[in-house]
Design a protein around this motif. Structure first.
Motif, PDB file in Angstrom:
ATOM      1  N   ASP A  80      46.378  37.160  35.970  1.00  0.00           N
ATOM      2  CA  ASP A  80      46.130  35.794  35.513  1.00  0.00           C
ATOM      3  C   ASP A  80      44.995  35.332  35.786  1.00  0.00           C
ATOM      4  N   GLN A  84      41.263  34.821  33.850  1.00  0.00           N
ATOM      5  CA  GLN A  84      40.529  33.413  33.935  1.00  0.00           C
ATOM      6  C   GLN A  84      39.075  33.642  34.392  1.00  0.00           C
ATOM      7  N   GLN A  87      36.527  35.699  32.019  1.00  0.00           N
ATOM      8  CA  GLN A  87      36.199  34.636  30.900  1.00  0.00           C
ATOM      9  C   GLN A  87      34.602  34.346  30.999  1.00  0.00           C
TER      10      GLN A  87
END
Length: 129
Positions: A80, A84, A87
């Motif tokens: 996770d 992030q 990105q």
């Protein structure tokens, strides 16, 4: 899937629509033309092919939550975070891919082990399968 008869009926109905309304709109206002076109088309489409509610048999909820090991949970947290990070920065993309492969492998192994244990401990093996 739409039946051939319905398609033919839709063609006939669309042939009878007054499309002059579209030509009366300023050609530079493409959005307004598109919205009117869709409204006219959808009206005819909904008349010919109305949505029908279908009664389908209810399925038992066979989806079970698998027990999650600490290793899998930690891998998911890393995944996770890397998701992030990737990105905004391509440097993390490779790390994300490797962690995703590791996580998928862990899930596959846990799922397999859970099903093996369920079948092994079952009185009715066929039903468990």
């Amino acid at each position: 899937m739409i039946q051939k008869e319905r398609v033919e009926e839709l063609r006939e109905r669309l042939g009878r629509v007054d499309w002059n309304k579209l030509h009366k709109i300023d050609p530079s206002d493409v959005d307004l033309q598109w919205n009117l076109f869709m409204k006219l088309f959808k009206t005819e489409f909904d008349n010919v092919c109305p949505l029908r509610k279908m009664n389908t048999p209810r399925k038992r909820n066979t989806k079970r939550s698998l027990p999650s090991s600490q290793k899998t949970s930690e891998c998911k947290r890393r995944l996770d975070i890397l998701h992030q990070c990737k990105q905004g920065n391509a440097i993390f993309t490779e790390a994300y891919k490797k962690t995703k492969e590791e996580y998928d492998g862990l899930l596959k192994m846990e799922k397999s082990q859970t099903f093996k244990n369920t079948i092994r401990s079952s009185d009715n093996k066929s039903k468990s399968l």
